[in-house]
Design a protein around this motif. Structure first.
Motif, PDB file in Angstrom:
ATOM      1  N   VAL A  13       0.836  -1.201   0.000  1.00 15.26           N
ATOM      2  CA  VAL A  13       0.000   0.000   0.000  1.00 15.26           C
ATOM      3  C   VAL A  13       0.873   1.254   0.000  1.00 15.26           C
ATOM      4  O   VAL A  13       0.578   2.229  -0.694  1.00 15.26           O
ATOM      5  CB  VAL A  13      -0.971  -0.018   1.200  1.00 15.26           C
ATOM      6  CG1 VAL A  13      -1.647   1.320   1.388  1.00 15.26           C
ATOM      7  CG2 VAL A  13      -1.996  -1.111   1.017  1.00 15.26           C
ATOM      8  N   ALA A  16       2.076   1.782  -3.392  1.00 15.72           N
ATOM      9  CA  ALA A  16       0.995   2.301  -4.237  1.00 15.72           C
ATOM     10  C   ALA A  16       0.835   3.805  -4.056  1.00 15.72           C
ATOM     11  O   ALA A  16       0.539   4.524  -5.014  1.00 15.72           O
ATOM     12  CB  ALA A  16      -0.307   1.573  -3.918  1.00 15.72           C
ATOM     13  N   ILE A  39      -0.657   1.044  -9.954  1.00 16.80           N
ATOM     14  CA  ILE A  39      -1.580   1.064  -8.815  1.00 16.80           C
ATOM     15  C   ILE A  39      -2.573  -0.091  -8.913  1.00 16.80           C
ATOM     16  O   ILE A  39      -2.874  -0.754  -7.911  1.00 16.80           O
ATOM     17  CB  ILE A  39      -2.302   2.422  -8.733  1.00 16.80           C
ATOM     18  CG1 ILE A  39      -1.308   3.513  -8.342  1.00 16.80           C
ATOM     19  CG2 ILE A  39      -3.456   2.376  -7.740  1.00 16.80           C
ATOM     20  CD1 ILE A  39      -1.848   4.913  -8.503  1.00 16.80           C
ATOM     21  N   ASN A  40      -3.067  -0.359 -10.111  1.00 15.94           N
ATOM     22  CA  ASN A  40      -3.997  -1.477 -10.285  1.00 15.94           C
ATOM     23  C   ASN A  40      -3.333  -2.813  -9.968  1.00 15.94           C
ATOM     24  O   ASN A  40      -3.935  -3.680  -9.323  1.00 15.94           O
ATOM     25  CB  ASN A  40      -4.560  -1.485 -11.703  1.00 15.94           C
ATOM     26  CG  ASN A  40      -5.560  -0.379 -11.923  1.00 15.94           C
ATOM     27  OD1 ASN A  40      -6.176   0.104 -10.994  1.00 15.94           O
ATOM     28  ND2 ASN A  40      -5.704   0.029 -13.171  1.00 15.94           N
ATOM     29  N   THR A  43      -2.934  -3.116  -6.299  1.00 14.69           N
ATOM     30  CA  THR A  43      -4.236  -3.371  -5.673  1.00 14.69           C
ATOM     31  C   THR A  43      -4.584  -4.854  -5.743  1.00 14.69           C
ATOM     32  O   THR A  43      -5.077  -5.431  -4.773  1.00 14.69           O
ATOM     33  CB  THR A  43      -5.324  -2.535  -6.358  1.00 14.69           C
ATOM     34  OG1 THR A  43      -4.976  -1.154  -6.259  1.00 14.69           O
ATOM     35  CG2 THR A  43      -6.682  -2.763  -5.730  1.00 14.69           C
ATOM     36  N   TYR A  66     -10.841  -8.013 -11.009  1.00 14.68           N
ATOM     37  CA  TYR A  66     -10.272  -6.666 -11.045  1.00 14.68           C
ATOM     38  C   TYR A  66      -9.066  -6.611 -11.982  1.00 14.68           C
ATOM     39  O   TYR A  66      -8.888  -5.637 -12.715  1.00 14.68           O
ATOM     40  CB  TYR A  66      -9.886  -6.228  -9.635  1.00 14.68           C
ATOM     41  CG  TYR A  66      -9.396  -4.812  -9.565  1.00 14.68           C
ATOM     42  CD1 TYR A  66     -10.292  -3.756  -9.541  1.00 14.68           C
ATOM     43  CD2 TYR A  66      -8.041  -4.511  -9.513  1.00 14.68           C
ATOM     44  CE1 TYR A  66      -9.859  -2.457  -9.483  1.00 14.68           C
ATOM     45  CE2 TYR A  66      -7.597  -3.213  -9.455  1.00 14.68           C
ATOM     46  CZ  TYR A  66      -8.506  -2.184  -9.438  1.00 14.68           C
ATOM     47  OH  TYR A  66      -8.062  -0.896  -9.383  1.00 14.68           O
TER      48      TYR A  66
END
Length: 85
Positions: A13, A16, A39-40, A43, A66
Motif C-alpha cells: 500500500v 501504491a 496502482i492497479n 491493488t 479486477y
C-alpha cells in the motif's frame, strides 16, 4: 505467519501511494497511464495478500476480476493515447 502477509500488504500500500505521486506529478500522459497500471497491479496484490491473511477466497476471486478489468482498461487507454481510437 499471517503477520508477515499483513506487513507485506502494508508495504504494498505504501508503494501504491508512491505510484499515486507519479500519477499526480507525471509530466506526460503515458507516465500517468503507467502509474495507474502500477496502482492497479498493486491493488490486485493487496487483495490476494488479504485473502491469505483472512483466509477468504472471495478476495482472490475479486482480485482476478479486477485484474481482468484493469488489463482491458489499460489496453483501451493505450489505444486512445496512440490515436487508434
Amino acid at each position: 505467519m499471517t503477520d508477515i502477509f499483513m506487513i507485506a500488504a502494508l508495504i504494498t500500500v505504501i508503494i501504491a501511494f508512491g505510484a499515486m505521486v507519479r500519477l499526480v506529478l507525471g509530466p506526460t500522459n503515458p507516465d500517468r497511464v503507467v502509474a495507474v497500471d502500477t496502482i492497479n497491479t498493486l491493488t490486485v496484490a493487496v487483495m490476494i495478500l488479504l485473502g491469505v491473511v483472512y483466509q477468504q477466497y472471495i478476495f482472490i476471486d475479486v482480485a482476478i476480476v479486477y485484474a481482468l478489468l484493469s488489463f482491458v482498461s489499460t489496453l483501451y487507454i493505450a489505444k486512445h493515447i496512440g490515436g487508434e481510437l
